[in-house]
Enzyme design. Structure first.
Site, short mmCIF file in Angstrom:
data_model
loop_
_atom_site.label_atom_id
_atom_site.label_comp_id
_atom_site.label_asym_id
_atom_site.label_seq_id
_atom_site.Cartn_x
_atom_site.Cartn_y
_atom_site.Cartn_z
N CYS A 46 2.94 8.31 1.81
CA CYS A 46 3.42 7.29 2.74
C CYS A 46 3.69 6.03 1.93
O CYS A 46 2.82 5.55 1.20
CB CYS A 46 2.32 7.05 3.78
SG CYS A 46 2.69 5.71 4.91
N CYS B 49 5.10 -7.34 7.74
CA CYS B 49 6.06 -6.82 8.72
C CYS B 49 6.17 -7.83 9.85
O CYS B 49 5.16 -8.37 10.29
CB CYS B 49 5.56 -5.48 9.26
SG CYS B 49 6.62 -4.76 10.53
N CYS C 126 -1.48 -3.21 15.19
CA CYS C 126 -1.23 -2.92 13.78
C CYS C 126 -1.69 -4.07 12.89
O CYS C 126 -1.41 -5.24 13.20
CB CYS C 126 0.26 -2.64 13.58
SG CYS C 126 0.71 -2.34 11.87
N GLU D 17 0.81 -1.21 0.00
CA GLU D 17 0.00 0.00 0.00
C GLU D 17 0.85 1.27 0.00
O GLU D 17 1.93 1.29 0.57
CB GLU D 17 -0.82 0.07 1.29
CG GLU D 17 -1.56 -1.17 1.64
CD GLU D 17 -1.99 -1.18 3.10
OE1 GLU D 17 -2.94 -1.90 3.41
OE2 GLU D 17 -1.40 -0.45 3.92
N CYS E 278 3.41 -5.73 16.29
CA CYS E 278 2.80 -4.82 17.25
C CYS E 278 1.31 -5.17 17.33
O CYS E 278 0.66 -5.38 16.30
CB CYS E 278 2.96 -3.37 16.81
SG CYS E 278 4.69 -2.90 16.62
#
Ligand code: SAH
Length: 348
Positions: free
Chosen positions: A104, A111, A118, A90, A115
């Site tokens: 961004c 990832c 997220c 994205e 976390c």
């Protein structure tokens, strides 16, 4: 085999192999990066034979656009790219009311940081992106904005990923987009956001003393940070803060601390004082991010902290001379927070 047109060395090498004069590269560069021409046939400044050589050996894009959505208020455009391996990544364009435009970008598919709040970790770490795949996201946005008679000036490395796990690609892409002959972005308008892999600080400081740094802090003590960010087990806050002090000493640059506000998790009012004490006397700017809910947190039932509590945090920070802002959430209708759109797509 075809190569990316953004691979300058390869373009020059192939021009040479084909006995084409090297000065022609400047014309190609000008057509692509200043005039945003993305069809080799349309580069009128170079001879036909050269256009044929380019067509035979190079491609413009390895990413294709799967979905492009603009929010109802027109401020945010989210682009879901599909890689050659059919993965989704994205990028988001944010048009702020001040006319500032920020892109961004993502640097990994997924990832591994995991976390709890997220959406990206749900994808796992599938792979690091190549430098070209990062550059293409920036180039796509720069071209789109150029067609709207505006200009891309700010890039944040804050999409899906942890930048310091893919440092070499990140480095190459920053060098490329800041190159005057390419996209000519200013180093200080580029921000790299990390939840911090401490040993990389020295390298980043040496390589990019002008580039801005944002730290996903999210808690003023290890106990809470651990509970939401597993990375804190490896690099506890004392190490993190020490490395950041070194960064500031070397660069004299203010660090942006991101603090996600999750109701009942890291927003107890006593934490505001702890945060103030942690950042007192430091060159710091805190950016509070109201938690952006997404489906699929599973066992976790998070919600955003009410605004009045965030404002209370801000007033307490003022006592410690710490500047702060509340991030404006401008993307609720298009799933623009980290990993949200890519996750939906994977589920489909
Ligand atoms: N791994 C890097 C960059 C990606 S996340 C980092 O940790 O900084 C970019 C920012 O968005 C981080 O501060 C992250 O904590 C935050 N974020 C992730 N999911 C979010 C959510 N659901 N709501 C609000 N902010 C979120």
């Amino acid at each position: 085999m075809k190569y990316s047109i953004h691979n300058e060395e390869k373009v020059k090498e192939i021009l040479k192999e084909n006995k084409l004069p090297p000065f022609r590269y400047a014309q190609i560069e000008n057509a692509i990066y200043k005039n945003f021409i993305t069809d080799f046939d349309e580069i009128g400044t170079i001879p036909k034979v050269m256009r044929e050589v380019l067509k035979e050996n190079f491609f413009y894009e390895s990413l294709s656009v799967d979905t492009i959505k603009t929010s109802a208020n027109g401020q945010t455009t989210k682009i879901l790219f599909k890689t050659k391996k059919d993965e989704f990544i994205e990028a988001v364009i944010m048009r702020h009311q001040t006319w500032r435009i920020t892109l961004c970008v993502s640097c990994q598919v997924g990832c591994p940081m995991a976390c709890s709040f997220c959406a990206t970790w749900k994808l796992g770490l599938l792979r690091n992106l190549d430098p070209d795949e990062i550059i293409e996201q920036v180039y796509f946005a720069a071209k789109l904005l150029n067609s709207e008679w505006t200009q891309l000036r700010n890039v944040v490395y804050m999409g899906m990923w942890e930048p310091f796990i893919n440092y070499d690609s990140v480095k190459e892409s920053i060098l490329f987009i800041t190159n005057q002959k390419k996209l000519n972005l200013a180093n200080r308008r580029i921000t790299v956001s990390t939840c911090w892999i401490v040993p990389w600080i020295r390298r980043f400081t040496e390589d990019f003393p002008q580039t801005s740094l944002a730290i996903s802090l999210h808690a003023p003590n290890d106990e809470i940070r651990w509970s939401i960010m597993p990375v804190d087990h490896t690099y506890p806050l004392v190490d993190l803060m020490k490395s950041l002090d070194d960064y500031v000493a070397a660069t004299n640059k203010r660090i942006f601390y991101e603090y996600i506000m999750i109701n009942g998790v890291n927003d107890h009012i006593k934490l505001a004082d702890e945060l103030g004490k942690l950042l007192e006397w430091k060159l710091a700017h805190v950016n509070f991010i109201p938690y952006n809910p997404w489906e699929g947190t599973g066992w976790i039932d998070y919600s955003a902290t009410p605004r009045f509590v965030i404002e209370k945090f801000q007033r307490i920070l003022e006592k410690y001379w710490v500047v702060s802002t509340i991030r404006h959430t401008m993307w609720d209708d298009i799933d623009a927070a980290c990993g949200q759109l890519a996750n939906k797509k994977e589920e489909e």
